[in-house]
Design a protein around this motif. Structure first.
Motif, short mmCIF file in Angstrom:
data_model
loop_
_atom_site.label_atom_id
_atom_site.label_comp_id
_atom_site.label_asym_id
_atom_site.label_seq_id
_atom_site.Cartn_x
_atom_site.Cartn_y
_atom_site.Cartn_z
N ALA A 193 -3.98 -11.36 -4.73
CA ALA A 193 -2.56 -11.03 -4.75
C ALA A 193 -2.33 -9.62 -5.27
CB ALA A 193 -1.80 -12.05 -5.61
N GLY A 194 -3.09 -9.23 -6.30
CA GLY A 194 -2.96 -7.88 -6.83
C GLY A 194 -3.33 -6.82 -5.81
N LEU A 195 -4.41 -7.05 -5.06
CA LEU A 195 -4.81 -6.11 -4.02
C LEU A 195 -3.73 -5.98 -2.95
CD1 LEU A 195 -8.55 -7.14 -3.58
CD2 LEU A 195 -7.71 -5.04 -4.63
N LEU A 196 -3.15 -7.10 -2.56
CA LEU A 196 -2.10 -7.09 -1.54
C LEU A 196 -0.86 -6.36 -2.05
CD1 LEU A 196 -2.39 -10.71 -0.13
CD2 LEU A 196 -2.72 -8.61 1.18
N ILE A 197 -0.47 -6.60 -3.29
CA ILE A 197 0.71 -5.95 -3.84
C ILE A 197 0.51 -4.44 -3.91
CG2 ILE A 197 2.06 -5.67 -5.95
CD1 ILE A 197 1.74 -8.69 -6.40
N VAL A 198 -0.68 -4.00 -4.31
CA VAL A 198 -0.97 -2.56 -4.35
C VAL A 198 -0.90 -1.97 -2.95
CG1 VAL A 198 -2.76 -0.85 -4.81
CG2 VAL A 198 -2.34 -2.67 -6.46
N ALA A 199 -1.48 -2.68 -1.97
CA ALA A 199 -1.47 -2.17 -0.59
C ALA A 199 -0.06 -2.05 -0.05
CB ALA A 199 -2.31 -3.10 0.29
N VAL A 200 0.75 -3.07 -0.27
CA VAL A 200 2.13 -3.04 0.20
C VAL A 200 2.90 -1.91 -0.49
CG1 VAL A 200 4.32 -4.32 0.18
CG2 VAL A 200 2.21 -5.47 0.85
N SER A 201 2.66 -1.71 -1.77
CA SER A 201 3.35 -0.66 -2.51
C SER A 201 2.99 0.73 -2.01
CB SER A 201 3.03 -0.78 -4.01
OG SER A 201 3.46 -2.02 -4.52
N LEU A 202 1.73 0.90 -1.58
CA LEU A 202 1.31 2.20 -1.06
C LEU A 202 1.98 2.51 0.28
CD1 LEU A 202 -2.52 2.13 -1.81
CD2 LEU A 202 -0.83 3.64 -2.85
N ARG A 203 2.16 1.50 1.10
CA ARG A 203 2.74 1.72 2.43
C ARG A 203 4.25 1.69 2.43
NH1 ARG A 203 -0.43 1.63 6.97
NH2 ARG A 203 1.49 2.37 7.91
N ALA A 204 4.84 0.91 1.52
CA ALA A 204 6.30 0.78 1.48
C ALA A 204 6.76 0.78 0.04
CB ALA A 204 6.75 -0.49 2.20
N ALA A 205 6.86 1.97 -0.53
CA ALA A 205 7.24 2.07 -1.94
C ALA A 205 8.62 1.50 -2.20
CB ALA A 205 7.19 3.53 -2.39
N ARG A 206 9.49 1.55 -1.18
CA ARG A 206 10.85 1.03 -1.33
C ARG A 206 11.08 -0.08 -0.30
NH1 ARG A 206 14.32 6.70 -1.65
NH2 ARG A 206 13.28 7.57 -3.51
N GLY A 207 11.87 -1.05 -0.69
CA GLY A 207 12.25 -2.09 0.24
C GLY A 207 11.27 -3.22 0.41
#
Length: 243
Positions: free
Chosen positions: A144-158
């Motif tokens: 879950a942590g890896l996924l959250i970091v990946a999503v944050s890198l690609r979509a910092a907002r929203g």
């Protein structure tokens, strides 16, 4: 947040998690693996609230924390984080390496601590090996942590709703282990701390030592910005070339 600040934050969070995990491990060892604090209370509540539907749902959730699912999600995290095919493959390999190394370290801790699970008569799912830290919990939380970091890198907002969903999944896998009676609640806490500590180590290393463009795909800025954008000599403007 710049790379140095991100690395420092990951390192600080990871260090704090490792310290807390170390303290909890020493307490577990000091008590010879016996249940701690409210372990009995959580297990007793679970035993008294197990309708068939809830038990089936808990088994479905807990199954996502083992087997091929976490590894597939780790690869997916790499694919999401990278912006080119090469970087996606590299990020996926790093995610898998982080997860595989975590598994090896966790097995070592489990063998060293050798904490027994709750009584088999209370189990509502299959389980094997020692109890501390919970394997399903550690694996799901790290994934879950890896996924959250990946999503944050690609979509910092929203992307906050998606991050919340991913985080809830990581938490629910751990809680399902207690609900199904195969782990003490402190095993789950240990799994969350272990995953957070190892994720902090991995993120610190990646942020400090990988090139800035590895994930983001942003081209490296020139060392001297004026080289590429030097002002044109006013005296040469409009000057015609000699015939």
């Amino acid at each position: 947040m710049n790379r140095r600040d991100a690395a420092d934050l990951a390192g600080a969070v990871g260090l704090g998690a490792w310290v807390a995990f170390g303290v909890l491990t020493l307490v577990v060892i000091g008590q010879d693996g016996a249940q701690l604090w409210s372990d009995d209370g959580f297990l007793a509540w679970s035993l008294g609230h197990r309708p068939d539907v809830a038990r089936a749902l808990a088994r479905g959730v807990t199954d996502t924390g083992s087997g091929a699912v976490p590894y597939i999600l780790a690869v997916l995290a790499g694919m999401v984080a990278g912006r080119t095919v090469r970087r996606r493959m590299g990020a996926a390999a790093l995610g898998l390496a982080c997860l595989v190394t975590d598994q090896s370290l966790r097995y070592g801790v489990m063998e060293a601590v050798q904490r027994p699970r709750p009584a088999r008569a209370d189990w509502a799912a299959s389980a094997g090996g020692w109890a501390f830290p919970s394997g399903h919990t550690t694996t799901a939380a790290l994934t879950a942590g890896l996924l959250i970091v990946a999503v944050s890198l690609r979509a910092a907002r929203g992307a906050t709703p998606l991050r919340v969903v991913i985080g809830c999944w990581g938490v629910l896998v751990g809680l399902s282990r207690v609900y199904l009676g195969v782990h003490w609640f402190t095993d789950v806490i240990g799994g969350w701390l272990f995953a957070t500590g190892w994720l902090g180590v991995c993120l610190y290393a990646m942020t400090r030592w990988l090139p800035a463009s590895f994930v983001s795909g942003t081209p490296r800025a020139p060392d001297n910005p004026t080289e590429d954008h030097a002002p044109q000599d006013p005296g040469r403007r409009g000057r015609s070339r000699p015939a």
